[in-house]
Design an enzyme around this catalytic site. Structure first.
Site, PDB file in Angstrom:
ATOM      1  N   ARG A 225      -4.361   0.146   0.128  1.00  0.00           N
ATOM      2  CA  ARG A 225      -5.257  -0.883  -0.072  1.00  0.00           C
ATOM      3  C   ARG A 225      -6.094  -1.047   1.323  1.00  0.00           C
ATOM      4  O   ARG A 225      -5.716  -0.637   2.597  1.00  0.00           O
ATOM      5  CB  ARG A 225      -5.070  -2.448  -0.469  1.00  0.00           C
ATOM      6  CG  ARG A 225      -3.879  -2.318  -1.834  1.00  0.00           C
ATOM      7  CD  ARG A 225      -3.266  -3.723  -1.709  1.00  0.00           C
ATOM      8  NE  ARG A 225      -2.681  -3.616  -3.131  1.00  0.00           N
ATOM      9  CZ  ARG A 225      -1.483  -3.419  -3.278  1.00  0.00           C
ATOM     10  NH1 ARG A 225      -0.669  -2.980  -2.328  1.00  0.00           N
ATOM     11  NH2 ARG A 225      -0.861  -3.285  -4.649  1.00  0.00           N
ATOM     12  N   LYS A 252       0.298  -6.944  -0.388  1.00  0.00           N
ATOM     13  CA  LYS A 252      -0.136  -7.769  -1.358  1.00  0.00           C
ATOM     14  C   LYS A 252       1.299  -8.725  -1.947  1.00  0.00           C
ATOM     15  O   LYS A 252       1.331  -9.877  -2.266  1.00  0.00           O
ATOM     16  CB  LYS A 252      -0.754  -7.093  -2.576  1.00  0.00           C
ATOM     17  CG  LYS A 252      -1.043  -7.939  -3.868  1.00  0.00           C
ATOM     18  CD  LYS A 252      -1.803  -7.000  -4.625  1.00  0.00           C
ATOM     19  CE  LYS A 252      -2.048  -7.993  -6.111  1.00  0.00           C
ATOM     20  NZ  LYS A 252      -2.699  -7.267  -7.053  1.00  0.00           N
ATOM     21  N   HIS A 314     -11.292   1.036  -2.894  1.00  0.00           N
ATOM     22  CA  HIS A 314     -10.061   0.592  -3.523  1.00  0.00           C
ATOM     23  C   HIS A 314     -10.076   1.755  -4.704  1.00  0.00           C
ATOM     24  O   HIS A 314      -8.977   2.015  -5.212  1.00  0.00           O
ATOM     25  CB  HIS A 314      -9.917  -0.919  -4.271  1.00  0.00           C
ATOM     26  CG  HIS A 314      -9.570  -1.780  -3.397  1.00  0.00           C
ATOM     27  ND1 HIS A 314      -8.245  -1.886  -2.996  1.00  0.00           N
ATOM     28  CD2 HIS A 314     -10.240  -2.615  -2.803  1.00  0.00           C
ATOM     29  CE1 HIS A 314      -8.377  -2.887  -1.932  1.00  0.00           C
ATOM     30  NE2 HIS A 314      -9.279  -3.508  -1.956  1.00  0.00           N
ATOM     31  N   ARG A 317      -6.964   4.559  -4.727  1.00  0.00           N
ATOM     32  CA  ARG A 317      -6.067   4.317  -5.511  1.00  0.00           C
ATOM     33  C   ARG A 317      -5.917   4.511  -6.708  1.00  0.00           C
ATOM     34  O   ARG A 317      -4.863   5.231  -7.482  1.00  0.00           O
ATOM     35  CB  ARG A 317      -5.496   2.441  -5.253  1.00  0.00           C
ATOM     36  CG  ARG A 317      -5.026   2.305  -4.011  1.00  0.00           C
ATOM     37  CD  ARG A 317      -4.783   0.846  -3.942  1.00  0.00           C
ATOM     38  NE  ARG A 317      -4.049   0.251  -4.751  1.00  0.00           N
ATOM     39  CZ  ARG A 317      -2.644   0.468  -4.204  1.00  0.00           C
ATOM     40  NH1 ARG A 317      -2.248   1.175  -3.291  1.00  0.00           N
ATOM     41  NH2 ARG A 317      -1.625  -0.022  -5.023  1.00  0.00           N
ATOM     42  N   HIS A 341       3.442  -0.784  -6.283  1.00  0.00           N
ATOM     43  CA  HIS A 341       3.277  -1.536  -7.497  1.00  0.00           C
ATOM     44  C   HIS A 341       4.674  -2.455  -7.594  1.00  0.00           C
ATOM     45  O   HIS A 341       5.952  -1.997  -7.208  1.00  0.00           O
ATOM     46  CB  HIS A 341       3.204  -1.013  -8.762  1.00  0.00           C
ATOM     47  CG  HIS A 341       1.676  -0.514  -8.664  1.00  0.00           C
ATOM     48  ND1 HIS A 341       1.251   0.538  -9.611  1.00  0.00           N
ATOM     49  CD2 HIS A 341       0.751  -0.685  -7.995  1.00  0.00           C
ATOM     50  CE1 HIS A 341      -0.082   0.588  -9.394  1.00  0.00           C
ATOM     51  NE2 HIS A 341      -0.392  -0.163  -8.468  1.00  0.00           N
ATOM     52  N   TYR A 351      16.720  -1.463  -5.259  1.00  0.00           N
ATOM     53  CA  TYR A 351      17.415  -0.188  -4.915  1.00  0.00           C
ATOM     54  C   TYR A 351      16.399   0.935  -4.648  1.00  0.00           C
ATOM     55  O   TYR A 351      16.689   1.412  -3.821  1.00  0.00           O
ATOM     56  CB  TYR A 351      17.947  -0.109  -6.643  1.00  0.00           C
ATOM     57  CG  TYR A 351      18.938   1.406  -6.435  1.00  0.00           C
ATOM     58  CD1 TYR A 351      19.862   1.687  -5.564  1.00  0.00           C
ATOM     59  CD2 TYR A 351      18.620   2.471  -7.180  1.00  0.00           C
ATOM     60  CE1 TYR A 351      20.479   2.816  -5.345  1.00  0.00           C
ATOM     61  CE2 TYR A 351      19.315   3.491  -7.193  1.00  0.00           C
ATOM     62  CZ  TYR A 351      20.163   3.820  -6.472  1.00  0.00           C
ATOM     63  OH  TYR A 351      21.044   4.904  -6.377  1.00  0.00           O
TER      64      TYR A 351
END
Length: 383
Positions: A225, A252, A314, A317, A341, A351
């Site tokens: 970002r 974020k 952006h 991405r 994400h 994990y």
């Protein structure tokens, strides 16, 4: 005889399901699979029914007793509890499942600010839909549309919880959002189609301002970002510059993010070191020393290159996500982790943060090599 936490922890699965009784009719149900859940039986229309309150350890023994007390109208709770009482039990069951502390505070404060003053002390079966509609409409005053939708969703969740416990048979909180203005639809990140990547990279290579040029190249190579890149500091580089660790406060999701750096990305960073290596910031503004490039620098540069309305900062991405998911052959979990994400499964998320690093190094190098291939293909095609 009441259960103890030690007894609950020690309960082991058997060939058949069994119960461990607590006080007041509450019991722990232990399935052959090892699943433990809090339950209670009750009578309705002459038939025995079972309430399931939640699983252990997600719901503690104390929480299960409190929820059971509300459900059966115990000595310390009115026969039909107030909205505040039911909401308190819903929060006790809901909040432990939220890993983000800020989100927990928001969920609780939404009810305290908007719902409790109007309906907190009213028995939940006496609250009219008109009162609920008035609450959520008041919440959206001043253009707070998103806030109002959250208020509606949390009020509805409390009523659903009361219904699930058998406290009320039905309620008027469903579909409260119908009285609100619709949420603003977030438009997807504007991005060029993958086949135009080579032309864009060639144009970026020729951009006249060096820090902006190198910043755009690094943005394309890392697809982070914009805010994460603008604040990039030299002391965030690890493993002799092979890895960049973005701190949680700039992410974020408020979790640190590891970005393996390809050979090409490291070469760009070395060029930036010649321009701003004396300071703390990698993306130092050439106009305001000690400050990062301004927020719109990359966007305006893309405008100058002729991409107004067709590509944003952006958008790198979106471009990377499209190509990696459709053409790279890498596992989706690896791609999603590199895009930082949110995982829908909290256990898997914890994990995976320590996993996939080798695959992510390969992914980032594959992506950088592909940008080079697209760039060279465009140069050959245009002669």
């Amino acid at each position: 005889m009441a259960l103890t936490v030690r007894q609950v922890d020690a309960a082991k699965p058997k060939d058949k399901p069994y119960k461990l009784g607590d006080s007041g009719g509450l019991y722990l149900y232990v399935a052959p699979t090892g699943l433990k859940s809090w339950r209670a039986n009750y009578q309705q229309a002459g038939r025995q029914r079972t309430r399931t309150y939640g699983r252990y350890p997600d719901m503690s023994l104390a929480q299960a007793r409190a929820v059971h007390s509300v459900a059966k109208g115990g000595e310390t709770v009115a026969a039909v509890p107030t909205f505040r009482a039911v909401a308190g039990q819903w929060l006790a069951a809901k909040l432990p499942s939220l890993s983000n502390h800020k989100h927990k505070i928001q969920v609780q404060s939404t009810l305290e600010r908007f719902a409790y003053p109007a309906i907190g002390d009213i028995p939940i079966d006496q609250i009219k839909r008109t009162a609920l509609a008035a609450i959520v409409q008041a919440a959206q005053e001043g253009g707070r549309i998103e806030t109002a939708h959250r208020v509606a969703g949390r009020i509805t969740a409390v009523f659903d919880y009361a219904q699930d416990l058998g406290i009320i048979e039905h309620h008027g909180a469903s579909g409260l959002v119908r009285v609100l203005q619709p949420r603003k639809v977030r438009r997807p990140m504007v991005s060029i189609p993958p086949e135009e990547t080579g032309r864009l990279m060639v144009l970026i290579d020729d951009y006249d301002e060096p820090v902006t040029r190198l910043g755009l190249q690094l943005l394309a190579l890392t697809f982070v970002r914009v805010g994460e890149l603008r604040g990039m500091r030299w002391d965030e580089l690890r493993e002799d510059g092979a890895v960049w660790v973005v701190p949680a406060e700039r992410m974020k999701l408020r979790l640190p993010h590891v970005v393996p750096l390809s050979r090409q990305a490291r070469a760009v960073i070395e060029q930036l070191r010649l321009l701003s290596g004396d300071g703390d910031l990698v993306m130092e503004s050439p106009v305001r020393r000690g400050h990062p490039l301004s927020e719109n620098t990359f966007l305006f540069a893309l405008y100058r290159l002729g991409y107004r309305g067709r590509m944003t900062a952006h958008g790198f991405r979106s471009l990377a996500s499209t190509v990696l998911n459709e053409r790279s052959g890498f596992d989706r979990d690896v791609i999603e982790r590199q895009l930082a994400h949110r995982e829908t499964d909290a256990v898997r998320a914890a994990y995976n943060r320590a996993q996939y690093l080798d695959q992510r190094r390969q992914l980032m190098q594959w992506w950088a090599d592909r940008l080079d291939q697209q760039r060279e293909a465009h140069r050959r095609a245009t002669g």
